[in-house]
Design an enzyme around this catalytic site. Structure first.
Site, short mmCIF file in Angstrom:
data_model
loop_
_atom_site.label_atom_id
_atom_site.label_comp_id
_atom_site.label_asym_id
_atom_site.label_seq_id
_atom_site.Cartn_x
_atom_site.Cartn_y
_atom_site.Cartn_z
N ASN A 134 -18.43 -34.21 54.49
CA ASN A 134 -17.79 -34.95 53.46
C ASN A 134 -18.60 -36.29 53.07
O ASN A 134 -18.95 -37.01 53.91
CB ASN A 134 -16.46 -34.94 53.57
CG ASN A 134 -15.73 -35.66 54.90
OD1 ASN A 134 -16.55 -35.72 55.92
ND2 ASN A 134 -14.98 -36.46 54.71
N GLU A 153 -17.39 -39.73 50.77
CA GLU A 153 -16.72 -40.22 50.15
C GLU A 153 -17.06 -41.36 49.49
O GLU A 153 -18.42 -41.78 49.52
CB GLU A 153 -15.44 -41.00 51.19
CG GLU A 153 -14.81 -39.83 51.81
CD GLU A 153 -13.44 -40.58 52.71
OE1 GLU A 153 -12.78 -39.60 53.10
OE2 GLU A 153 -13.40 -41.68 52.88
N CYS A 162 -16.61 -32.68 49.08
CA CYS A 162 -16.45 -32.05 50.27
C CYS A 162 -17.67 -31.71 51.25
O CYS A 162 -18.59 -31.30 50.42
CB CYS A 162 -15.55 -31.06 50.13
SG CYS A 162 -13.97 -31.59 49.34
N GLU A 175 -18.33 -28.63 52.38
CA GLU A 175 -18.57 -27.42 51.95
C GLU A 175 -19.52 -27.46 50.73
O GLU A 175 -20.58 -26.83 50.53
CB GLU A 175 -17.49 -26.50 51.66
CG GLU A 175 -16.42 -26.31 52.84
CD GLU A 175 -15.31 -27.04 52.94
OE1 GLU A 175 -14.13 -26.61 53.41
OE2 GLU A 175 -15.45 -28.22 52.43
N CYS A 184 -10.56 -26.84 50.66
CA CYS A 184 -9.64 -26.97 49.28
C CYS A 184 -9.86 -26.05 48.18
O CYS A 184 -10.79 -25.34 48.13
CB CYS A 184 -9.80 -28.65 48.78
SG CYS A 184 -11.47 -28.64 47.62
N CYS A 214 -13.60 -26.21 46.64
CA CYS A 214 -14.66 -25.57 47.50
C CYS A 214 -14.36 -24.21 47.61
O CYS A 214 -15.64 -23.43 47.43
CB CYS A 214 -14.37 -26.20 49.14
SG CYS A 214 -14.99 -27.81 49.07
#
Length: 163
Positions: free
Chosen positions: A62, A64, A73, A75, A112, A115
């Site tokens: 990830n 940010e 993210c 993935e 999530c 993703c």
């Protein structure tokens, strides 16, 4: 009116030792991916390792941003890297894990919705299932045989992009 239902099958494992060698390696690689997480705001690191049909493993973590929606993210970082660098690659298996110093993660962390939608698109694109391992470090692992079981009502519109 019709009432319909669906169910999914998945496997659970109590430790890495219960997995086959390939899945064990992929889970360990997802742990390695945690080291490249840029998560100064949430302090919640996520790592992904993706096994391609040719044996190559692609890592993602990830990333940010102070403007939260601008981050990405783990993935999607890995999947988009595959799409950009090897668009014809066939994805066999993904392993996803997480870590934070703020508390003990006691259950596997799942992907999530965004993703899952991207994972479903990859599965559709390659026309073959992608196995997913949700790996809790030092704990349980959940394994599903296909992304479709995780997002049965994923957005699909076959007319988009046609002609």
């Amino acid at each position: 009116m019709n009432t319909l239902s669906f169910s999914i099958s998945y496997q659970t494992f109590d430790s890495l030792d219960e997995l086959n060698a390939s899945d064990q390696t992929l889970c360990k690689k997802s742990e390695e991916a945690l080291s490249t997480s840029y998560s100064p705001y949430s302090k919640f690191k996520v790592g992904t390792a993706i096994l391609l049909a040719d044996g190559q493993v692609v890592l993602g973590s990830n990333q940010e941003n102070v403007a939260y929606p601008s981050g990405l993210c783990a993935e999607r970082v890995a999947l988009f890297a595959i799409g950009a660098n090897n668009p014809n690659a066939v994805i066999k298996t993904m392993a996803i894990t997480a870590f934070t110093n703020n508390f003990k993660i006691e259950n596997p962390v799942t992907s999530c919705g965004s993703c899952l939608q991207v994972m479903a698109e990859c599965e559709k694109r390659q026309n073959s299932p992608i196995e997913v391992l949700f790996y809790c470090i030092g704990g349980q692992i959940i394994k599903v045989k296909s992304v479709k079981s995780l997002l049965p009502f994923g957005f699909v519109e076959d007319r988009l992009g046609a002609g």
